[in-house]
Motif scaffolding. Structure first.
Motif, PDB file in Angstrom:
ATOM      1  N   LEU A  42      43.855  41.819  43.448  1.00 43.01           N
ATOM      2  CA  LEU A  42      42.522  41.218  43.510  1.00 43.01           C
ATOM      3  C   LEU A  42      42.453  40.033  44.472  1.00 43.01           C
ATOM      4  O   LEU A  42      41.370  39.500  44.711  1.00 43.01           O
ATOM      5  N   LEU A  68      37.162  36.121  37.355  1.00 46.00           N
ATOM      6  CA  LEU A  68      37.526  36.692  38.649  1.00 46.00           C
ATOM      7  C   LEU A  68      38.189  35.651  39.542  1.00 46.00           C
ATOM      8  O   LEU A  68      39.164  35.946  40.248  1.00 46.00           O
ATOM      9  N   LEU A  98      28.946  43.744  39.933  1.00 46.75           N
ATOM     10  CA  LEU A  98      29.392  43.666  38.547  1.00 46.75           C
ATOM     11  C   LEU A  98      28.434  42.814  37.731  1.00 46.75           C
ATOM     12  O   LEU A  98      27.898  41.820  38.225  1.00 46.75           O
ATOM     13  N   HIS A 274      39.465  48.610  42.537  1.00 46.92           N
ATOM     14  CA  HIS A 274      40.087  47.518  41.787  1.00 46.92           C
ATOM     15  C   HIS A 274      40.173  47.881  40.298  1.00 46.92           C
ATOM     16  O   HIS A 274      39.501  47.294  39.461  1.00 46.92           O
ATOM     17  N   LEU A 277      40.285  45.477  37.080  1.00 50.64           N
ATOM     18  CA  LEU A 277      39.140  44.835  36.427  1.00 50.64           C
ATOM     19  C   LEU A 277      39.072  45.186  34.941  1.00 50.64           C
ATOM     20  O   LEU A 277      38.664  44.364  34.124  1.00 50.64           O
TER      21      LEU A 277
END
Length: 322
Positions: A42, A68, A98, A274, A277
């Protein structure tokens, strides 16, 4: 989900700022990783986070931004968008990546399903599967246990006077005192007042006379119920004013109201790029109970605190960041 605006008629002593009325800046306070550790895949990934404009959504959006950031991503804060449809379109169009979304909203508003599923897990699985099939939107498991749905609340005095713990106890109240404070939307919608009364053996216009129902803005309902203008008041279960005004939420033993459990929704292409997540937010979702969210909302709406600092402090308390 539903928009909630506080009204000036609320007791001044509460110093309420208003659900979604206080601007949410894109300021991201400094944090260090703790329970959330940097995730190599990430690192420097740009992920745009959005939310709706009411308090709970802004807090949840800030939690996502901070999570994040702690994981090493470049989180772009696009929270505080007006309206469910606008926020949702920004995800499906690719303008954002998101957002936290509610299972009931996804099922009914976005996917057009008329009948909610009483079991929370089955409701989550149904909306997850259908949204992926139709729109390539992924819902990350597990959903949070908090349920921001409609409910009826009463004062301590009325709870004790009539023995009220569940909506089924509404029949215990004499017809003349069986009064309701509701907002116009709740009065009109299928999963609102009339449907609720019918589910619990009452009928609008007879066992609940029309004159017993008082329509007012959502913000006014809380204060009107607390001050005794109505025996029953329509509330949202995670609203911070419930505890501030010492109201008691009645149980819904017949599961009439839909489940509104939030989960992270993300475009499928972003999740495939990703997959980390899922694990990241699985550390957060189970901690978000109805009581926790009510407390967090209260810090903003009652105490006037900044949503991003409320989110940061809670994440610190949980050992997720420092």
């Amino acid at each position: 989900m539903r928009r909630r605006l506080l009204a000036a008629a609320l007791a001044p002593v509460l110093a309420l700022t208003g659900c979604g009325l206080k601007p949410a800046s894109a300021f991201i306070p400094h944090i260090e990783p703790a329970g959330i550790r940097p995730i190599p895949d990430l690192k420097d990934a740009t992920i745009r986070v959005t939310s709706k404009e009411f308090t709970e959504q802004i807090i949840l959006g800030k939690i996502a931004v901070l999570a994040l950031t702690a994981a090493g991503a470049n989180a772009v804060d696009h929270t505080n968008v007006q309206g469910s449809v606008t926020a949702r379109k920004s995800i499906t169009s690719g303008d954002n990546d998101l957002a936290w979304e509610y299972t009931g909203t996804g099922w009914i508003t976005y996917l057009g399903q008329e009948n909610p599923i009483p079991d929370p897990q089955k409701q989550f699985e149904a909306v997850r599967d259908l949204d992926m099939k139709r729109n390539h939107i992924a819902w990350l498991a597990p959903p949070a246990p908090l349920n921001n749905t409609y409910a009826m609340a009463v004062t301590t005095a009325n709870q004790k006077r009539f023995g009220l713990t569940d909506l089924s106890d509404m029949v215990k109240v004499p017809a003349g005192q069986r009064t309701f404070c509701v907002d116009p939307e709740f009065f009109a919608r299928n999963d609102g007042l009339r449907g609720m009364l019918k589910a619990y053996g009452l009928s609008y216009g007879s066992s609940v006379p029309a004159t017993n129902v008082r329509q007012m803005s959502s913000g006014v309902v809380y204060n009107a119920t607390s001050s005794g203008k109505c025996t029953f008041g329509e509330v949202f279960t995670t609203d911070g004013r419930i505890q501030a005004l010492h109201l008691h939420v009645l149980g819904d033993s017949k599961h009439f109201f839909p489940n509104y459990n939030p989960a992270i929704t993300v475009r499928d292409s972003v999740l495939r790029a990703h997959p980390e997540l899922t694990g990241l937010f699985a550390k957060i979702s189970p901690r978000l109970t109805t009581t926790v969210m009510r407390n967090l909302n209260s810090k903003v709406d009652v105490n006037g605190d900044d949503p991003v600092l409320v989110a940061r402090d809670w994440m610190r308390e949980q050992g997720l960041v420092k």
